[in-house]
Design an enzyme around this catalytic site. Structure first.
Site, PDB file in Angstrom:
ATOM      1  N   HIS A  24     -44.849 -32.401  49.738  1.00 38.61           N
ATOM      2  CA  HIS A  24     -45.088 -33.032  48.430  1.00 38.61           C
ATOM      3  C   HIS A  24     -46.575 -33.263  48.248  1.00 38.61           C
ATOM      4  O   HIS A  24     -47.008 -34.390  47.971  1.00 38.61           O
ATOM      5  CB  HIS A  24     -44.332 -34.367  48.305  1.00 38.61           C
ATOM      6  N   HIS A  80     -30.501 -27.297  44.474  1.00 36.88           N
ATOM      7  CA  HIS A  80     -31.674 -28.108  44.081  1.00 36.88           C
ATOM      8  C   HIS A  80     -32.812 -27.136  43.775  1.00 36.88           C
ATOM      9  O   HIS A  80     -33.036 -26.189  44.529  1.00 36.88           O
ATOM     10  CB  HIS A  80     -32.002 -29.024  45.255  1.00 36.88           C
ATOM     11  N   GLU A  82     -36.133 -27.635  43.651  1.00 40.12           N
ATOM     12  CA  GLU A  82     -37.467 -27.774  44.256  1.00 40.12           C
ATOM     13  C   GLU A  82     -37.796 -26.524  45.080  1.00 40.12           C
ATOM     14  O   GLU A  82     -36.934 -25.925  45.731  1.00 40.12           O
ATOM     15  CB  GLU A  82     -37.550 -29.049  45.102  1.00 40.12           C
ATOM     16  N   ASP A  84     -39.122 -25.588  47.741  1.00 40.91           N
ATOM     17  CA  ASP A  84     -38.843 -25.348  49.160  1.00 40.91           C
ATOM     18  C   ASP A  84     -37.419 -24.820  49.371  1.00 40.91           C
ATOM     19  O   ASP A  84     -37.094 -24.343  50.461  1.00 40.91           O
ATOM     20  CB  ASP A  84     -39.094 -26.602  50.016  1.00 40.91           C
ATOM     21  N   HIS A 146     -32.392 -35.921  45.399  1.00 35.20           N
ATOM     22  CA  HIS A 146     -33.356 -36.842  44.846  1.00 35.20           C
ATOM     23  C   HIS A 146     -33.979 -36.392  43.532  1.00 35.20           C
ATOM     24  O   HIS A 146     -34.915 -37.049  43.046  1.00 35.20           O
ATOM     25  CB  HIS A 146     -34.470 -37.086  45.882  1.00 35.20           C
ATOM     26  N   ASP A 165     -31.079 -31.847  50.287  1.00 34.44           N
ATOM     27  CA  ASP A 165     -32.055 -32.751  50.914  1.00 34.44           C
ATOM     28  C   ASP A 165     -31.415 -33.966  51.592  1.00 34.44           C
ATOM     29  O   ASP A 165     -31.967 -34.504  52.562  1.00 34.44           O
ATOM     30  CB  ASP A 165     -33.060 -33.250  49.872  1.00 34.44           C
ATOM     31  N   TYR A 193     -37.592 -39.666  56.625  1.00 39.93           N
ATOM     32  CA  TYR A 193     -37.236 -38.914  55.415  1.00 39.93           C
ATOM     33  C   TYR A 193     -36.627 -39.855  54.373  1.00 39.93           C
ATOM     34  O   TYR A 193     -37.008 -39.838  53.194  1.00 39.93           O
ATOM     35  CB  TYR A 193     -36.230 -37.822  55.802  1.00 39.93           C
ATOM     36  N   HIS A 226     -32.926 -29.453  55.340  1.00 36.66           N
ATOM     37  CA  HIS A 226     -34.066 -29.604  56.249  1.00 36.66           C
ATOM     38  C   HIS A 226     -33.574 -30.114  57.599  1.00 36.66           C
ATOM     39  O   HIS A 226     -32.760 -31.046  57.660  1.00 36.66           O
ATOM     40  CB  HIS A 226     -35.082 -30.624  55.725  1.00 36.66           C
TER      41      HIS A 226
HETATM   42 FE1  FEO Z   1     -36.395 -31.844  47.171  1.00 42.20          FE
HETATM   43 FE2  FEO Z   1     -36.506 -30.293  50.163  1.00 42.20          FE
HETATM   44  O1  FEO Z   1     -36.775 -30.463  48.343  1.00 42.20           O
END
Ligand code: FEO
Length: 397
Positions: A24, A80, A82, A84, A146, A165, A193, A226
């Site tokens: 981030h 999601h 995002e 990544d 999130h 996530d 996290y 992750h």
């Molecule tokens: Fe919200 Fe691992 O991206």
């Protein structure tokens, strides 16, 4: 590393990023690296659940090719948007242009803006199912866990939850499963996290846990996007999330400060002595020397946060700003706060710190403590007394 089988013909095909040190942008130090977990389900239809960060697209595709020809992928589930997790989607779509993309309505908006690709989107909501053959995927929306687009994918016949996530950790490892990696390290990273990403959404986390319980679905394995996959004891991370989101606490205090010429440092040490003399596990952090994400993580257990600064320019030292700003956004649950500091000819630091603590949702445990110039022996004893009084507040239910 070869693909790793989670269940019969369900494979981890993601990537391990040993070198990632900031996530981030600069706000989350990932001192143990991370992984981007992507999962391949081979059935009558072939599904890919999430992808990886773009620099790792080639690595993911190599792993997929060890199992199937990527052109055979029928469905891609994007839990999601995002980058990544969705970042390698264009590379997958080049090889499997006919694949259908299953995602939430908000994810479709996000994917269109990220990639401008007019792909075959299939928008899903909680309860929708996607039969693959022997296995069926069902979807559970998880807005704000999130991002607004977030959702979980559940493989019914395997009791396998893929929550993206949620329940993850930024932890690079040569191993994939919780029974292969030191449990203390996994939990440290899971806590880090949660505290630094999910803390502000704790109310929604509790509701989602209740919803999962009400659905009555068995969970034999949790495969987040992750870090390590929970197969030995998925209940461990569910219970930890319940505790963290509820604001449970231990008799512990975190004292964070910075100092110009040592007066506030001397106060901080005396306050820690006072807290400790009442049996409180008091931990001292000079903010300019420490990792802010680590301090925030300490708050998952500590009932009390004490922040100290000398007054400069009628406020607190700018060294404290990144910590206090982070705190205001993360909003720790059910925590007490207090402020202290030295001053010369004018005050201001304590008042401004108190305002920041209240803005972060903390309840002030008592009046702030201010001492002019350099604390003498009597004033240091006052600091100890102040610490003892705070310790008693901690013990009040
Ligand atoms: Fe919200 Fe691992 O991206």
């Amino acid at each position: 590393m070869d693909p790793v089988q989670l269940k019969d013909k369900i494979y981890w095909v993601g990537a391990v990023d040993w070198d990632m040190r900031y996530f981030h942008g600069p706000i989350f130090s990932t001192h143990r690296g991370t992984t981007y977990n992507s999962y391949l389900i081979v059935d009558e239809k072939i599904a890919l659940v999430d992808t990886v960060y773009p620099p790792f697209a080639g690595e993911m595709l190599k792993r997929i090719k060890k199992v199937i020809d990527p052109s055979r992928i029928d469905c891609i589930i994007i839990n999601h948007v995002e980058i990544d997790h969705s970042g390698a989607l264009p590379e997958v779509m080049k090889l499997a242009p006919g694949a259908k993309i299953y995602c939430s309505p908000r994810a479709r908006e996000g994917l269109r803006k990220h990639f401008q690709g007019e792909w075959d989107y299939r928008v899903v909501k909680t309860g929708d199912e996607l039969p693959l053959g022997r296995r069926t995927l069902s979807f559970i929306e998880a807005p704000m866990l999130h991002w607004p687009d977030s959702m979980f994918t559940y493989v019914k016949e395997e009791a396998l939850l893929m929550p993206n996530d949620a329940f993850g950790q930024h932890l690079a490892s040569a191993f994939r499963f919780d029974d292969q990696v030191d449990n203390k390290m996994i939990m440290e990273e899971a806590a880090r996290y949660y505290a630094n990403i999910l803390y502000p959404f704790s109310g929604l986390v509790l509701k989602k846990l209740e919803e999962l319980a009400a659905l009555g679905i068995p969970i034999s394995m949790i495969a987040p996007s992750h870090g390590i996959i929970w197969r030995k004891n998925p209940g461990q991370i569910i219970e930890a999330y319940r505790r963290w989101a509820s604001g449970d606490w231990l008799p512990k205090a975190v004292v964070v400060y910075d100092t110009m010429w040592g007066s506030t440092a001397a106060m901080a040490r005396a306050i820690v002595e006072g807290l400790a003399s009442e049996g409180v596990d008091a931990r001292l952090f000079k903010v300019s020397l420490r990792d802010i994400n680590g301090i925030i993580t300490e708050l998952l257990e500590a009932r009390l946060l004490v922040v100290g600064s000398p007054t400069i320019n009628r406020s607190y030292l700018s060294a404290l700003s990144p910590f206090l700003d982070d705190l205001a956004g993360l909003k720790p649950v059910n925590r007490l706060g207090a402020a202290f500091g030295s001053y010369g000819w004018s005050r201001g630091a304590v008042k401004d710190i108190e305002a920041k603590l209240e803005a972060a949702g903390l309840t002030l445990a008592g009046e702030g403590l201010e001492i002019a110039w350099v604390p003498d022996a009597g004033e240091l004893e006052s600091c100890r007394q102040w610490g003892r009084a705070l310790a008693r507040k901690i013990k009040e239910k």
